[in-house]
Design an enzyme around this catalytic site. Sequence first.
Site, PDB file in Angstrom:
ATOM      1  CE  LYS A 172      -3.958  -2.102   0.632  1.00 58.34           C
ATOM      2  NZ  LYS A 172      -3.163  -1.946   1.876  1.00 58.34           N
ATOM      3  CG  ASP A 184      -6.747   1.193   6.955  1.00 57.13           C
ATOM      4  OD1 ASP A 184      -5.985   1.150   5.983  1.00 57.13           O
ATOM      5  OD2 ASP A 184      -6.938   0.218   7.722  1.00 57.13           O
ATOM      6  CD  GLU A 196      -8.589  -0.364   4.619  1.00 58.42           C
ATOM      7  OE1 GLU A 196      -8.764   0.864   4.486  1.00 58.42           O
ATOM      8  OE2 GLU A 196      -7.710  -0.985   3.999  1.00 58.42           O
ATOM      9  CE  LYS A 219      -6.741   3.612   3.900  1.00 56.94           C
ATOM     10  NZ  LYS A 219      -6.461   2.403   3.093  1.00 56.94           N
ATOM     11  CB  SER A 241      -4.871   6.694   2.189  1.00 50.74           C
ATOM     12  OG  SER A 241      -4.597   6.191   3.471  1.00 50.74           O
ATOM     13  N   GLY A 259      -4.286   1.064  -1.750  1.00 53.09           N
ATOM     14  CA  GLY A 259      -2.971   1.480  -2.230  1.00 53.09           C
ATOM     15  C   GLY A 259      -1.878   0.994  -1.319  1.00 53.09           C
ATOM     16  CE  LYS A 306      -3.715   4.234   6.381  1.00 54.25           C
ATOM     17  NZ  LYS A 306      -3.910   2.826   6.022  1.00 54.25           N
ATOM     18  CG  ASP A 355      -5.849  -3.802   3.464  1.00 55.56           C
ATOM     19  OD1 ASP A 355      -5.353  -2.683   3.664  1.00 55.56           O
ATOM     20  OD2 ASP A 355      -5.274  -4.679   2.805  1.00 55.56           O
TER      21      ASP A 355
HETATM   22  O1  LIG Z   1      -1.264   4.107  -1.265  1.00 56.80           O
HETATM   23  C1  LIG Z   1      -1.964   4.870  -0.571  1.00 56.80           C
HETATM   24  O2  LIG Z   1      -2.218   6.034  -0.873  1.00 56.80           O
HETATM   25  C2  LIG Z   1      -2.536   4.362   0.739  1.00 56.80           C
HETATM   26  C3  LIG Z   1      -1.521   3.564   1.467  1.00 56.80           C
HETATM   27  C4  LIG Z   1      -2.107   2.928   2.680  1.00 56.80           C
HETATM   28  O3  LIG Z   1      -3.133   3.328   3.201  1.00 56.80           O
HETATM   29  C5  LIG Z   1      -1.403   1.803   3.216  1.00 56.80           C
HETATM   30  C6  LIG Z   1      -0.231   1.410   2.651  1.00 56.80           C
HETATM   31  C7  LIG Z   1       0.511   0.333   3.194  1.00 56.80           C
HETATM   32  C8  LIG Z   1       0.075  -0.311   4.280  1.00 56.80           C
HETATM   33  C9  LIG Z   1      -0.988   0.212   5.059  1.00 56.80           C
HETATM   34  O4  LIG Z   1      -0.381   0.980   6.051  1.00 56.80           O
HETATM   35  C10 LIG Z   1      -1.993   1.120   4.378  1.00 56.80           C
HETATM   36  C11 LIG Z   1      -3.252   0.338   4.081  1.00 56.80           C
HETATM   37  O5  LIG Z   1      -3.666  -0.451   4.929  1.00 56.80           O
HETATM   38  O6  LIG Z   1      -3.876   0.504   3.024  1.00 56.80           O
HETATM   39 MG   LIG Z   2      -5.705  -0.846   4.760  1.00 56.22          MG
END
Ligand SMILES: O=C(O)CCC(=O)C1=CC=C[C@@H](O)[C@@H]1C(=O)O
Ligand SMILES: [Mg+2]
Length: 369
Positions: free
Chosen positions: A263, A189, A214, A162, A136, A291, A164, A239
Site C-alpha cells: 500500500k 484478510d 493476510e 478477498k 475485497s 486498497g 474479511k 499488510d
Molecule cells: O480498498 C479496498 O477495496 C479494500 C479495503 C480494505 O480491504 C481495507 C481498507 C482499510 C483497512 C483495512 O480494513 C482493509 C485492508 O486491510 O486492506
Molecule cells: Mg489488509
Amino acid sequence: MEINKIILRHVKMDLLTPFTTSIGTEYDKDFILVEVQSKSGQSGWGESVSIKEPIYNEETVETNWHMMRDHLIPLLRKTEIMHPNDVSQHFLPIRRNYNAKAAIEGAIWDLYAKENNISLSKALGGVKEKIEVGVSVGIKQSQYEMLRQIESYLGEGYKRIKVKIKPGWDIEIIKAIRKEFPEIALMADANCAYNLDDISHLQALDEYSLTMIEQPLDCDDIVDHAILQSHLKTPICLDESIHTVEDARKAIELGSCKVINLKIGRVGGLSESLKIHDLCKSHSIPMWCGGMLEAGIGRAHNIAITSLSNFSIPGDTAPSSHYWSEDLIAPEITMEDGYIHVPNSAGIGFEPNLDKINNIMVTTQPFTI
Ligand SMILES: O=C(O)CCC(=O)C1=CC=C[C@@H](O)[C@@H]1C(=O)O
Ligand SMILES: [Mg+2]
C-alpha cells in the site's frame, strides 16, 4: 522541479455501501487531497489514505493536516527537488506519518511524470498495459449474503475474491464459500484479529486452498508471523506490519510471509514502494496492491504501481463505480472483463473533477513554497 504551491483539500465522500472489517465499519470517507503546482503551470495530485479514526494505523485526517502544514511542507521550502526520489530523503528526519508523506510525494511523482510527458506507470518502470482486478468483500450479516455478494462480483469479472475474517466469522464462512465456489482465487484478510494461541484454529483453513491469509497477527508483528507461517501450509501475506523496505527485508529473512500486500500510503510513498518491489522481486516474493477505499486520485496511483512486473496477484483495485456514486476524477476508472487499462497519458492519467471536489470539500488551504 520548480514547485511553487501546494494546496491541501479535506474532502468527504459517502461510500456506496458500508465496508466492514475486523477493525470496524466505514460508511463514508474523510480524506486529504494534495495538489502540487509548479511554475510551469502543471499540477500533480496525491491522496492520503488516512481515515477519521486511528484504527488501521496511528494516522488520521487531523494528524495528516497537522503534519503536512506544520512539518512536511515547511521542510519542502528548505530543500530542492530534482527528482521525486528526493522527497522521501527530505522527509527522513520526520518519524513515521507515512500516509501524510505518501500523499505529498505521490503528487510530486504525478507532477514529475506530467512535466516529462510520460505516464506515472512508465515513470515508475511499469511494464503492463492492463492489470487484473480483485475485490475485497467486507464482513456481511449472513453466509447467504456473503455468497450472493461473491456470486455477483464473479459475474462482474473480478479475478480474485478477498474476504474479511475474524474469530467467529472464519472457518465456517470459508468452508461455505469453498463449497459453492471450489475453484475461485480466494484469500482471507484477518486485519490482526488472531494471536499465536490460534495456531491450531488457523490450521483448519489449510484445507480450503486459500491463496493466502493476510495479516493474521498483530499489526506491528514480524517475529510471531514467522512462527505461525512455520505451522501453516497457506501462505501468509503481510499488510499492516510492513512500513518500510527494512520491514520487508526482515519479514522475508525470517520467513514471516510468502506474499506482501503493498500500500503506497502505508510505506510512505512510491519511492519506498519501488524499493520494496525490487526487494520482493529479488527474493521471488509475489506482491499485490492493497486498497484503502481510495477515491480516483489514490486509485490511479495504485493502478500505476500495479503495472510493475512483480505485482503478479490481482489487488484491491476495483473500479470507481464499486465505491462511489460519482468519483472525483474524469474519466472514472472502469473495469472490463476483470481488467483495468493502465493509462498511457501523462501523469496519473485521470483528471481531477474540480466541480465534484469543490462540492465535497470540507476545507482547503494553499501553501506557497
Ligand atoms: O480498498 C479496498 O477495496 C479494500 C479495503 C480494505 O480491504 C481495507 C481498507 C482499510 C483497512 C483495512 O480494513 C482493509 C485492508 O486491510 O486492506
Ligand atoms: Mg489488509
